[in-house]
Design a protein around this motif. Structure first.
Motif, PDB file in Angstrom:
ATOM      1  N   ASP A 180       0.912  -1.326  -0.005  1.00  0.00           N
ATOM      2  CA  ASP A 180       0.310   0.028  -0.088  1.00  0.00           C
ATOM      3  C   ASP A 180       0.917   1.203   0.004  1.00  0.00           C
ATOM      4  O   ASP A 180       0.305   2.327   0.110  1.00  0.00           O
ATOM      5  N   GLY A 181       2.164   1.041   0.002  1.00  0.00           N
ATOM      6  CA  GLY A 181       3.092   2.337  -0.235  1.00  0.00           C
ATOM      7  C   GLY A 181       3.622   2.723   1.163  1.00  0.00           C
ATOM      8  O   GLY A 181       4.922   3.513   0.997  1.00  0.00           O
ATOM      9  N   ARG A 182       2.983   2.033   2.325  1.00  0.00           N
ATOM     10  CA  ARG A 182       3.901   2.375   3.439  1.00  0.00           C
ATOM     11  C   ARG A 182       5.263   1.794   3.575  1.00  0.00           C
ATOM     12  O   ARG A 182       5.432   0.742   3.024  1.00  0.00           O
ATOM     13  N   THR A 183       5.940   2.375   4.610  1.00  0.00           N
ATOM     14  CA  THR A 183       7.103   1.778   5.104  1.00  0.00           C
ATOM     15  C   THR A 183       7.130   1.520   6.384  1.00  0.00           C
ATOM     16  O   THR A 183       7.017   2.458   7.139  1.00  0.00           O
ATOM     17  N   VAL A 184       7.224   0.155   6.789  1.00  0.00           N
ATOM     18  CA  VAL A 184       7.380  -0.280   8.102  1.00  0.00           C
ATOM     19  C   VAL A 184       9.044  -0.358   8.705  1.00  0.00           C
ATOM     20  O   VAL A 184       9.606  -1.288   7.890  1.00  0.00           O
ATOM     21  N   ARG A 185       9.319   0.062   9.695  1.00  0.00           N
ATOM     22  CA  ARG A 185      10.708  -0.174  10.290  1.00  0.00           C
ATOM     23  C   ARG A 185      10.717  -0.818  11.440  1.00  0.00           C
ATOM     24  O   ARG A 185       9.714  -0.615  12.239  1.00  0.00           O
ATOM     25  N   ALA A 186      11.696  -1.672  11.596  1.00  0.00           N
ATOM     26  CA  ALA A 186      11.744  -2.677  12.779  1.00  0.00           C
ATOM     27  C   ALA A 186      13.407  -2.740  13.121  1.00  0.00           C
ATOM     28  O   ALA A 186      13.974  -2.671  12.060  1.00  0.00           O
ATOM     29  N   ARG A 187      13.907  -3.096  14.180  1.00  0.00           N
ATOM     30  CA  ARG A 187      14.921  -3.547  14.614  1.00  0.00           C
ATOM     31  C   ARG A 187      15.517  -4.806  14.000  1.00  0.00           C
ATOM     32  O   ARG A 187      16.431  -4.953  13.405  1.00  0.00           O
ATOM     33  N   TYR A 188      14.530  -5.754  13.850  1.00  0.00           N
ATOM     34  CA  TYR A 188      14.857  -6.992  13.101  1.00  0.00           C
ATOM     35  C   TYR A 188      13.460  -7.351  12.640  1.00  0.00           C
ATOM     36  O   TYR A 188      12.418  -6.987  12.703  1.00  0.00           O
ATOM     37  N   LEU A 189      13.677  -8.380  11.553  1.00  0.00           N
ATOM     38  CA  LEU A 189      12.543  -8.825  10.643  1.00  0.00           C
ATOM     39  C   LEU A 189      12.678 -10.147  10.620  1.00  0.00           C
ATOM     40  O   LEU A 189      13.768 -10.759  10.187  1.00  0.00           O
ATOM     41  N   VAL A 190      11.529 -10.935  10.791  1.00  0.00           N
ATOM     42  CA  VAL A 190      11.417 -12.482  10.686  1.00  0.00           C
ATOM     43  C   VAL A 190      10.574 -12.881   9.526  1.00  0.00           C
ATOM     44  O   VAL A 190       9.258 -12.312   9.481  1.00  0.00           O
ATOM     45  N   GLY A 191      10.978 -13.400   8.643  1.00  0.00           N
ATOM     46  CA  GLY A 191      10.090 -13.861   7.429  1.00  0.00           C
ATOM     47  C   GLY A 191       9.324 -15.223   7.878  1.00  0.00           C
ATOM     48  O   GLY A 191      10.217 -16.282   7.973  1.00  0.00           O
TER      49      GLY A 191
END
Length: 522
Positions: A180-191
């Protein structure tokens, strides 16, 4: 991460299936802020095949968090629906009786004594020698809902109907752009986004393995016209295999070396009907089918489950055929292993090198599952040589030692973690049995590690001072009278065990390795 960009969460979990949701709950329990992004809407995730076999190891893991009861209740409801009985599969929670998470064997065939199968060769236990082992049929949707509710209770935010389309590493974190165009930031990402993981592809994980040779199409609540000559149960034929009502209401046609015309297109009733006719030789008609599905024996595994601040779990890290009912269980064990480690790293109570133990511990169990699933796929083929091997396996499965080995393999009861240190106590690396806890699995429900101390003067209690992630509990070890104390990790595995005062230096080393040095202000 940009200095001016505050993270939206400590951890972004991509994928709202059972693995992603259980992981999110573990992270939230341990104090991390978590956002789960699922590309399908709330009602759009496919729930086929309808049932998942939950193994004994997984039930014992869930019991550590008090989740065995709702899972058993879901299985009871499923059994009542499928076989029309007042099914009761209550787990024993009292210490001194059954193991945590143990449930009665189901009534789905073989007098309730089936513990699993190897390529549909059943592993039966008519004498009750493995009464502590059960394969529990649980609806996929129920697993998801139980884990989602628990995640919400621990402050996890769930977002449906949004997918990840781009990833970018930033100093101190990861930025994920959504569709949807938003950017989400996190210290870590898990797929945790399944076998066709977008995270795995975008992050560039190596994913070697073997191409599929077996292709299955099936469906739930299948209504057939003219099925009188269609055999019930499991049947091998010269071109494949049929599974009719192995799970009540489910029909599957399996073929070798005949992939679907378009594996990305949804499975259809027409496709199922054509496959049934080819495999069975019967001109059967599929009048109705709910939730048609496909699967194959594609077997692949990521070389590493971590690339800097991006990690993989569940089918995103490894894919294989569903034979033996091992898939969702393998993913839940990934989540149980990773959750407490990642939460402590993002909270700063453990060093980042703790995350290196995730691949080190979880890669080998998945590799073993891929190996046995490949073997099971081969054993489904037709021919006198394969027939002879199947007969040999059926004979071996009646040898007590071989039967135990196969049952423990399918239920992951033989999984231990080699911590890469010099040989220590034989309990280290093993899943802690309930006899090591004074209150059974309840002592682990807060998600902390537990130092179980059997010394009269509580000699080991000072070791946990300044360590908020470790609690102390007095206990006794009647089956291990020489034991003085045992350190059990939040996932139920033994990090250290000692028989006397000479083991205390190793206790301090284990505490530092797994949980960091104590805080002077705690």
């Amino acid at each position: 991460m940009d200095a001016d960009a505050r993270p939206d969460a400590d951890v972004l979990v991509v994928g709202g299936g059972p693995v992603g949701l259980f992981l999110a709950g573990e992270l939230g329990l341990a104090g991390a802020s978590v956002l789960v992004v699922e590309k399908l809407d709330r009602n759009g995730r496919p729930d086929s095949p309808a049932l998942r076999g939950v193994t004994t190891r997984t039930m014992r893991t869930l019991a550590l968090r008090g989740l065995d009861r709702p899972i058993v209740e879901a299985a009871e409801q499923a059994l009542r629906t499928l076989i029309g009985t007042a099914a009761t599969l209550a787990p024993a929670r009292a210490r001194g009786s059954e193991a945590p998470g143990q449930v009665a064997s189901t009534k789905l065939g073989n007098g309730g004594a089936t513990k699993g199968h190897i390529a549909m060769v059943p592993l039966t236990d008519p004498a009750g020698e493995h009464s502590d082992v059960s394969l529990l049929p649980v609806p996929y949707a129920a697993l998801r809902e139980v884990f989602a509710e628990r995640a919400r209770q621990h402050g996890v935010r769930l977002t449906h109907g949004r997918g990840v389309v781009a990833l970018e590493s930033e100093p101190g974190g990861v930025a994920a752009r959504l569709d949807d165009g938003r950017t989400v930031r996190a210290r870590y990402l898990v797929g945790a986004d399944g076998g066709r993981s977008t995270v795995r592809r975008l992050a560039g994980f190596d994913f070697p393995g073997t191409e599929p040779t077996l292709f299955a199409v099936g469906g739930e609540d299948v209504t057939l016209v003219g099925p009188e000559r269609l055999p019930r149960g499991f049947t091998r034929t010269p071109v494949g295999a049929l599974m009719v009502d192995v799970v009540p209401g489910q029909v599957v046609a399996l073929e070798f070396d005949r992939p679907p015309a378009d594996r990305h297109a949804p499975a259809t009733a027409r496709e199922l009907q054509a496959a049934l006719r080819r495999v069975s030789g019967v001109e059967v008609t599929v009048a109705r089918v709910r939730s048609p599905f496909r699967y194959n024996d594609n077997a692949r595994q990521a070389v590493s489950y971590r690339r800097d601040r991006i990690l993989l779990a569940g089918d995103a890290a490894h894919v294989h055929s569903p034979f033996g009912g091992q898939g969702v269980n393998l993913g839940v064990q990934d989540a149980a292993n990773l959750g407490w480690k990642l939460a402590r790293v993002v909270r700063g109570t453990a060093p980042s090198r703790l995350l290196d133990t995730y691949t080190a511990e979880r890669h080998a169990p998945a590799a073993r599952v891929l190996r046995n699933s490949r073997a099971q796929a081969a054993l489904l083929r037709h021919g006198p040589q394969i027939d002879a091997v199947r007969e040999l396996i059926a004979d071996l499965a009646e040898v007590p030692q071989a039967k135990r080995m196969l049952i423990e393999m399918l239920h992951a009861l033989d999984v231990t973690y080699d911590h890469g240190r010099p040989a220590g106590h034989p309990l280290v690396g093993r899943f802690a049995p309930d006899l090591l806890a004074p209150d059974g699995p309840a002592v682990f429900e807060d998600g902390r590690a537990v130092l179980l101390d059997a010394t009269p003067a509580a000699e080991h209690r000072p070791a946990v001072v300044g360590r908020p992630d470790v609690r102390w509990a007095r206990t006794g070890f009647p089956d291990h009278p020489a034991l003085a104390a045992v350190l059990v990790r939040p996932d139920g595995y033994v990090a250290w065990a000692g028989d006397g005062a000479d083991a205390r230096p190793r206790l301090a080393e284990a505490l530092d390795d797994w949980f960091g040095r104590p805080s002077a202000t705690s």
